[in-house]
Every structure is written in C-alpha cells, then in structure tokens.
Design a protein around this motif. Structure first.
Motif, PDB file in Angstrom:
ATOM      1  N   PHE A 110      48.126  52.525  49.340  1.00 19.65           N
ATOM      2  CA  PHE A 110      48.168  52.678  48.525  1.00 19.65           C
ATOM      3  C   PHE A 110      46.500  53.350  48.188  1.00 19.65           C
ATOM      4  N   ASP A 111      46.715  54.042  47.247  1.00 19.04           N
ATOM      5  CA  ASP A 111      46.403  54.893  46.343  1.00 19.04           C
ATOM      6  C   ASP A 111      45.349  54.367  45.194  1.00 19.04           C
ATOM      7  N   ALA A 112      46.440  52.875  44.434  1.00 16.23           N
ATOM      8  CA  ALA A 112      46.092  52.532  43.736  1.00 16.23           C
ATOM      9  C   ALA A 112      46.338  50.599  43.182  1.00 16.23           C
ATOM     10  N   VAL A 113      45.054  50.203  43.444  1.00 17.25           N
ATOM     11  CA  VAL A 113      45.546  49.075  43.024  1.00 17.25           C
ATOM     12  C   VAL A 113      44.947  48.296  41.277  1.00 17.25           C
ATOM     13  N   LEU A 114      45.636  47.556  40.945  1.00 14.09           N
ATOM     14  CA  LEU A 114      46.021  47.319  39.188  1.00 14.09           C
ATOM     15  C   LEU A 114      46.282  45.701  39.080  1.00 14.09           C
ATOM     16  N   ASN A 115      45.080  45.244  38.428  1.00 12.45           N
ATOM     17  CA  ASN A 115      45.491  44.093  37.642  1.00 12.45           C
ATOM     18  C   ASN A 115      44.894  44.154  36.487  1.00 12.45           C
ATOM     19  N   THR A 116      46.117  43.296  36.620  1.00 12.56           N
ATOM     20  CA  THR A 116      46.221  43.040  34.534  1.00 12.56           C
ATOM     21  C   THR A 116      45.817  41.703  33.755  1.00 12.56           C
ATOM     22  N   VAL A 117      45.606  41.281  32.817  1.00 14.60           N
ATOM     23  CA  VAL A 117      45.048  40.497  32.948  1.00 14.60           C
ATOM     24  C   VAL A 117      45.391  39.020  33.425  1.00 14.60           C
ATOM     25  N   SER A 118      44.586  39.039  34.677  1.00 11.34           N
ATOM     26  CA  SER A 118      44.684  37.696  35.794  1.00 11.34           C
ATOM     27  C   SER A 118      44.019  37.632  36.401  1.00 11.34           C
ATOM     28  N   VAL A 119      42.762  38.891  36.723  1.00 10.59           N
ATOM     29  CA  VAL A 119      41.201  38.156  37.957  1.00 10.59           C
ATOM     30  C   VAL A 119      41.107  36.998  37.515  1.00 10.59           C
ATOM     31  N   GLN A 120      40.982  36.863  36.594  1.00 12.26           N
ATOM     32  CA  GLN A 120      40.361  34.933  36.006  1.00 12.26           C
ATOM     33  C   GLN A 120      41.027  33.747  36.739  1.00 12.26           C
ATOM     34  N   TYR A 121      41.871  34.041  36.980  1.00  5.89           N
ATOM     35  CA  TYR A 121      43.118  33.008  37.253  1.00  5.89           C
ATOM     36  C   TYR A 121      42.952  33.003  39.058  1.00  5.89           C
ATOM     37  N   VAL A 122      42.020  33.784  39.488  1.00  3.35           N
ATOM     38  CA  VAL A 122      41.551  34.145  41.438  1.00  3.35           C
ATOM     39  C   VAL A 122      40.448  33.119  41.941  1.00  3.35           C
ATOM     40  N   GLN A 123      40.726  32.365  42.468  1.00  2.00           N
ATOM     41  CA  GLN A 123      40.097  31.461  43.235  1.00  2.00           C
ATOM     42  C   GLN A 123      38.969  32.006  44.652  1.00  2.00           C
ATOM     43  N   LYS A 137      43.797  53.209  50.083  1.00  2.00           N
ATOM     44  CA  LYS A 137      43.308  54.618  51.028  1.00  2.00           C
ATOM     45  C   LYS A 137      41.357  55.010  50.433  1.00  2.00           C
ATOM     46  N   PRO A 138      41.040  55.295  51.640  1.00  4.24           N
ATOM     47  CA  PRO A 138      39.600  56.583  51.136  1.00  4.24           C
ATOM     48  C   PRO A 138      39.808  56.999  50.136  1.00  4.24           C
ATOM     49  N   GLY A 139      38.981  56.641  48.386  1.00  6.19           N
ATOM     50  CA  GLY A 139      39.051  57.663  47.789  1.00  6.19           C
ATOM     51  C   GLY A 139      39.794  56.561  46.553  1.00  6.19           C
ATOM     52  N   GLY A 140      40.681  56.230  47.333  1.00  2.00           N
ATOM     53  CA  GLY A 140      41.540  55.052  46.176  1.00  2.00           C
ATOM     54  C   GLY A 140      41.221  53.832  45.329  1.00  2.00           C
ATOM     55  N   ILE A 141      41.162  53.607  44.122  1.00  2.00           N
ATOM     56  CA  ILE A 141      40.472  53.388  43.129  1.00  2.00           C
ATOM     57  C   ILE A 141      41.003  51.718  42.372  1.00  2.00           C
ATOM     58  N   VAL A 142      40.000  51.411  42.410  1.00  5.73           N
ATOM     59  CA  VAL A 142      40.983  49.393  41.391  1.00  5.73           C
ATOM     60  C   VAL A 142      40.534  50.122  40.375  1.00  5.73           C
ATOM     61  N   ILE A 143      41.510  49.878  39.255  1.00  5.80           N
ATOM     62  CA  ILE A 143      41.603  49.083  38.106  1.00  5.80           C
ATOM     63  C   ILE A 143      41.567  47.826  37.152  1.00  5.80           C
ATOM     64  N   ILE A 144      40.491  46.993  37.409  1.00  2.41           N
ATOM     65  CA  ILE A 144      41.174  45.420  36.970  1.00  2.41           C
ATOM     66  C   ILE A 144      40.549  45.441  35.132  1.00  2.41           C
ATOM     67  N   SER A 145      41.484  45.102  34.586  1.00  2.00           N
ATOM     68  CA  SER A 145      41.389  44.953  33.638  1.00  2.00           C
ATOM     69  C   SER A 145      41.667  43.576  32.257  1.00  2.00           C
ATOM     70  N   PHE A 146      41.037  43.433  31.890  1.00  4.92           N
ATOM     71  CA  PHE A 146      40.815  42.105  30.868  1.00  4.92           C
ATOM     72  C   PHE A 146      40.649  41.877  29.528  1.00  4.92           C
ATOM     73  N   SER A 147      40.833  40.648  29.008  1.00  4.88           N
ATOM     74  CA  SER A 147      40.264  40.776  27.338  1.00  4.88           C
ATOM     75  C   SER A 147      40.193  39.285  27.107  1.00  4.88           C
ATOM     76  N   ASN A 148      39.716  38.616  26.001  1.00  2.00           N
ATOM     77  CA  ASN A 148      39.258  37.299  26.125  1.00  2.00           C
ATOM     78  C   ASN A 148      40.102  36.365  25.915  1.00  2.00           C
ATOM     79  N   ARG A 149      41.474  36.804  26.049  1.00  4.24           N
ATOM     80  CA  ARG A 149      42.974  35.509  26.566  1.00  4.24           C
ATOM     81  C   ARG A 149      42.764  34.487  27.703  1.00  4.24           C
ATOM     82  N   MET A 150      43.196  33.982  27.844  1.00  4.33           N
ATOM     83  CA  MET A 150      43.586  33.198  29.046  1.00  4.33           C
ATOM     84  C   MET A 150      44.591  31.881  28.837  1.00  4.33           C
ATOM     85  N   PHE A 151      45.230  31.838  30.283  1.00  2.75           N
ATOM     86  CA  PHE A 151      45.961  30.106  30.309  1.00  2.75           C
ATOM     87  C   PHE A 151      44.910  29.030  30.675  1.00  2.75           C
TER      88      PHE A 151
END
Length: 217
Positions: A110-123, A137-151
């Motif tokens: 993969f060229d990119a991995v995305l995670n949107t408002v979910s990283v807070q649930y990863v144990q 892939k080498p040079g591939g990007i990761v974007i972890i996005s979040f706010s202040n909301r959560m379960f």
C-alpha cells in the motif's frame, strides 16, 4: 519494537469483546462537517491519485475526495454492514485488531494507510504500527486523524486519562516505537468559531488533529 504502554494503560472501562459493541451498524459520522472537510482536504493534498490505500478501522464513509481516483482501496472494520455501504472500498475485511493485530495483507502493498477517529481504541499500538509499517511501500504515508470525541467506555486508559496534547504525543510515540518511520508531523486546527460566539453559548467545532509519518526503510 518498543513496548510503550503498561497493562493498566491498555485497559478499557468496557472490557467485553469489541465485536459485540460494534455489532449493530451506526450509519452516522462521529465528527462534525468542519473536521470532515479538513480531513478530505488533507487527503487531497497528501494522497497520490491511482495509488493503493488501506483504510484501517473504517466505516460506511472514508472521507476521501470524490474528485480523486485510486487504484485500490482496502477497508477494514468491525461491522460488515457499515463496510458494505462504503462506496469507495474495493474490498474489505472484518477483524478485531485487539485480538489479532496481524493484517491479512501482503508486505509493501500500500502507498498509504489511513486511520480516522479510531486510534484511541487500539490496545496494542506497538503491534498495529509494526503491521502498518510492514504493509506500506517504502515512501508510503500514514495519516492518523482524531478529535476529542470517543466512545469513552471503549477508549484505552492512556487515551482517556490524557489531555488532547497528551494524545498527540501518544500517537507520535506510537510511530517512534517502530523503527523505519520518519519523524512524525503534527497538524492541529482548533475550532473556527470565534471565542466571542463560544462565550454566547455557540459550541465550537470539533478540533482537528493529524499525525503523519512515512515509511523510510
């Protein structure tokens, strides 16, 4: 891989199987339109057209720009009905990453991995970010996005107990725990509602946080 969290920091107030919590589909967005627009703009700026995307812990919408086409978008989540509704996904799989953090995906695919408002649930973020590195892939990007909301009952203690800035540092440390990522870049955009209107009782928009890194080896 360095172990960042102790057992207490990984605990959730609701320790039952996450698949039970997400058993019923939720066809809602968990952040406001301002956050979503900022995320879509970020994706438009950072993701390359005709690239391969892994949307990890996804749902019925990926917030990708409609005017950008990608070669393949792989989805993942805990609710098959939500993922089936997502029009951008070419394929998806259902898996509880807190029980099995190994992605059923090839190395460097993969060229990119995305995670949107979910990283807070990863144990076990150390294992998950190791897997993210593996499938990029080498040079591939990761974007972890979040706010202040959560379960709240499903967020780990390390997330619940920290301030918003602490959470930014936590995600930065997730990247730093795995050799082969670039130094994390942080984007912070607070509410666009002027303070005078907030004083009059008008709620501010959801704050936007993104932590970004690339695979460098």
């Amino acid at each position: 891989m360095n172990m960042l969290l102790n057992p207490n920091q990984r605990e959730k107030l609701d320790p039952t199987d996450d698949k039970l919590f997400y058993d019923q589909p939720r066809f809602v967005t968990h952040v406001d339109t301002g956050f979503i627009q900022q995320l879509t703009d970020l994706y438009r700026d950072r993701l390359k057209p005709n690239s391969r995307i892994f949307d990890m812990m996804s749902s019925w919408v990926s917030h990708l720009p409609d005017d950008v086409q990608f070669e393949h978008i792989e989805g993942h989540g805990l609710n098959a009905a939500e993922l089936a509704r997502n029009p951008r996904l070419n394929h998806y799989f259902v898996q509880n990453l807190n029980l099995d953090p190994k992605f059923p995906l090839p190395d460097q695919s993969f060229d990119a991995v995305l995670n949107t408002v979910s990283v807070q649930y990863v144990q076990y973020p150390e294992a998950i970010f190791t897997e993210i590195h593996r499938v990029l892939k080498p040079g591939g990007i990761v974007i972890i996005s979040f706010s202040n909301r959560m379960f709240y009952q499903k967020a780990i203690a390390a997330w619940r107990d920290g301030s918003e800035r602490d959470r930014v540092e936590l995600v930065k440390n997730y990247f730093k725990a795995v050799p082969g990522f670039s130094a994390p870049e942080v984007i912070i955009k607070q509410s666009q509602i002027p303070p005078v209107f907030q004083m009059l009782g008008m709620g501010g928009g959801d704050p936007f946080y993104a932590v970004i890194a690339s695979r460098v080896e």
